[in-house]
Scaffold this motif. Sequence first.
Motif, PDB file in Angstrom:
ATOM      1  N   GLN A 127      -4.013 -16.908  29.632  1.00  0.00           N
ATOM      2  CA  GLN A 127      -2.755 -16.834  30.328  1.00  0.00           C
ATOM      3  C   GLN A 127      -1.963 -18.111  30.142  1.00  0.00           C
ATOM      4  O   GLN A 127      -0.619 -18.184  29.857  1.00  0.00           O
ATOM      5  CB  GLN A 127      -2.911 -16.391  31.757  1.00  0.00           C
ATOM      6  CG  GLN A 127      -1.460 -16.331  32.464  1.00  0.00           C
ATOM      7  CD  GLN A 127      -0.442 -14.831  32.102  1.00  0.00           C
ATOM      8  OE1 GLN A 127      -1.213 -14.043  31.864  1.00  0.00           O
ATOM      9  NE2 GLN A 127       0.693 -15.222  32.044  1.00  0.00           N
ATOM     10  N   LYS A 186       3.374 -12.068  23.227  1.00  0.00           N
ATOM     11  CA  LYS A 186       4.560 -11.156  23.942  1.00  0.00           C
ATOM     12  C   LYS A 186       5.250 -10.717  22.556  1.00  0.00           C
ATOM     13  O   LYS A 186       5.970  -9.619  22.654  1.00  0.00           O
ATOM     14  CB  LYS A 186       5.199 -12.355  24.761  1.00  0.00           C
ATOM     15  CG  LYS A 186       6.277 -11.168  25.652  1.00  0.00           C
ATOM     16  CD  LYS A 186       6.860 -12.020  26.552  1.00  0.00           C
ATOM     17  CE  LYS A 186       7.854 -11.126  27.359  1.00  0.00           C
ATOM     18  NZ  LYS A 186       7.521  -9.721  28.044  1.00  0.00           N
ATOM     19  N   THR A 233       3.057  -7.991  20.670  1.00  0.00           N
ATOM     20  CA  THR A 233       2.576  -6.830  21.623  1.00  0.00           C
ATOM     21  C   THR A 233       3.490  -6.545  22.734  1.00  0.00           C
ATOM     22  O   THR A 233       3.276  -5.548  23.274  1.00  0.00           O
ATOM     23  CB  THR A 233       1.189  -7.170  22.361  1.00  0.00           C
ATOM     24  OG1 THR A 233       1.401  -8.178  23.013  1.00  0.00           O
ATOM     25  CG2 THR A 233       0.190  -7.645  20.935  1.00  0.00           C
ATOM     26  N   GLY A 234       4.437  -7.305  23.225  1.00  0.00           N
ATOM     27  CA  GLY A 234       5.246  -7.141  24.413  1.00  0.00           C
ATOM     28  C   GLY A 234       4.781  -7.466  25.453  1.00  0.00           C
ATOM     29  O   GLY A 234       5.288  -7.519  26.715  1.00  0.00           O
ATOM     30  N   SER A 235       3.424  -8.015  25.465  1.00  0.00           N
ATOM     31  CA  SER A 235       2.661  -8.488  26.892  1.00  0.00           C
ATOM     32  C   SER A 235       2.229  -9.909  26.457  1.00  0.00           C
ATOM     33  O   SER A 235       1.985 -10.458  25.324  1.00  0.00           O
ATOM     34  CB  SER A 235       1.396  -7.645  27.074  1.00  0.00           C
ATOM     35  OG  SER A 235       0.842  -8.306  28.063  1.00  0.00           O
ATOM     36  N   SER A 236       2.348 -10.550  27.490  1.00  0.00           N
ATOM     37  CA  SER A 236       1.956 -12.047  27.282  1.00  0.00           C
ATOM     38  C   SER A 236       0.762 -12.509  26.911  1.00  0.00           C
ATOM     39  O   SER A 236       0.189 -13.504  26.311  1.00  0.00           O
ATOM     40  CB  SER A 236       2.396 -13.014  28.825  1.00  0.00           C
ATOM     41  OG  SER A 236       1.665 -12.584  29.636  1.00  0.00           O
ATOM     42  N   THR A 274      -4.965  -7.805  29.960  1.00  0.00           N
ATOM     43  CA  THR A 274      -4.311  -7.871  31.319  1.00  0.00           C
ATOM     44  C   THR A 274      -5.314  -7.747  32.545  1.00  0.00           C
ATOM     45  O   THR A 274      -4.977  -8.187  33.778  1.00  0.00           O
ATOM     46  CB  THR A 274      -2.911  -7.160  31.578  1.00  0.00           C
ATOM     47  OG1 THR A 274      -3.520  -5.877  31.268  1.00  0.00           O
ATOM     48  CG2 THR A 274      -1.996  -7.514  30.597  1.00  0.00           C
TER      49      THR A 274
END
Length: 534
Positions: free
Chosen positions: A462, A472, A475-478, A482
């Motif tokens: 993270q 991000k 994939t659109g996620s950090s 998760t």
Amino acid sequence: MDNLLLLLIFIYVALMILVGYVAYKRTVTSEDYLVAGRETNSYIMALSYGATFISTAAIVGFGGLAGTNGMGILWLVCLNIAVGIFLAFVVFGKKTRKMGQYLDALTFPEFLSKRFNSRFIQYFSGALIFCAMPIYAASVLIGAARFLETTINVDFTICIIVLAIIIGFYVIFGGLKGVMYTDALQGTIMFVGMLILLVSIYWMLGGVTEAHQALTQMAPLFPEASKATGATGWTTFPAMGSPFWWNLVSSIILGVGVGAIAQPQLAVRFMTVKSNKELNRAVLVGGIFIFVTTFTAYIVGTLSNVYFFQTSGQIAIQAAGGNVDKIIPTFINSSMPKWFTYVFMLTLLSAAMSTISTQFHVQGSSIAYDVYGGLKDSKKHNLSINRIGILIAIIIAVILAYLLPGNIVAQGTSIFFGICAAAFLPVYICALFWKRTTKEGAIAGIISGTLISLFCLIFTHQKEAAGLGIAKALTGSSVLFTSMPWPYVDPMVIALPLAFVFTVVVSLLTHNTKDEEKEIDQMFKYDDTKGDVD
């Protein structure tokens, strides 16, 4: 800037230049420049090792983290001594010294390269060190510059440039002898400064028991955001398995504690002494040095919360304006008399310069000797090329010191230690202790450790992944994963065991040639029977 400070700085800089000049006059051969002639005595070796190990990253960066994480970070002191000194010197150091002498290796990449008869290992390892170490070097520069900025109100930019110029002088001209001689002097200053600081903070807070009780009672003041992630107080360990626990244990304690074994700039120290006797003698000096410097930094960082609360009603991170890297400098400047502030400034300068000088030396030798020299296939090492390599390393570190964000000192150190542990530790252990390791296995271990570490830094951890933003964007996620605990598991915890698996499995699937087996047998026989070379 008063007369006392000017006098101290003048004496300090003059001593560094003098020692660097002496080293320059004694540096004639490549062996002098890269491994200090293999004749360093135990005191200089131990202090050089310790001063290289303990930098402003440890004192300012990790001391500041102690102010926000609490005394759980003291487990890192245990690992620093048990792994970084006793295991490193007694188990790894002796074999590294004798095998390095047998192979006539002058750098850590060359040591691995000759052990496994692979030029690729030397090129790749040299390039990896040169590319990965600048963030560590820049972090140490930042730590020292921030203290100077806070203490004597000198612009951060000027501090960075002046430090780089002074360090560059004796590293470029004196080689490893210059580095180690100045390290010994700087290590002595560090030891005295940190010992005074340790006694002072307990005296200031009314004694050991009173200080710790006061900190324990402050648990309700621990930031709510940290409590939400598993923190329980400054004198208690965080909730097991929580994000706070994973960050403390995997990134800070294990990442730095275990990663020390595979640090190229530390491993090469073992090749600078002439006998195992020197290593044995160095254990006590190194152990005491590491204990005093790290224990003091972490205790002071944690207990600064008590001081700030009693004097201003704030906890440490609030008093430092939200910047972890400013906790220790702010405490020193707020609580200590002016004369000690100046002494501690020299302590931090010593910590920074001893570590950075080695980093610049290792980076320069990596790109000039291991990469450029290897590609040129020259039997003769050109000292001028090495000095150019060091100059390039200095320029890169200075540029990064301006570009990197705040709160980076400890994080930058952890990243480099983790990458080195994953890339080099499996292969380093196998090189020393497992004859059956093959060239293919070693290459697989180094490459897999490096690539898995980088993948985790970019996509799963993270702290780095969110900052880089690559995951991000794709994939659109950090982060890719998760669910707990994956966003908080340090890359080393994943990459290191996998690199071990790759090294072992590929070695079992491949074989050394008859000639390689014969050479390895001779190498290990020499290692077992030669004893000390006096």
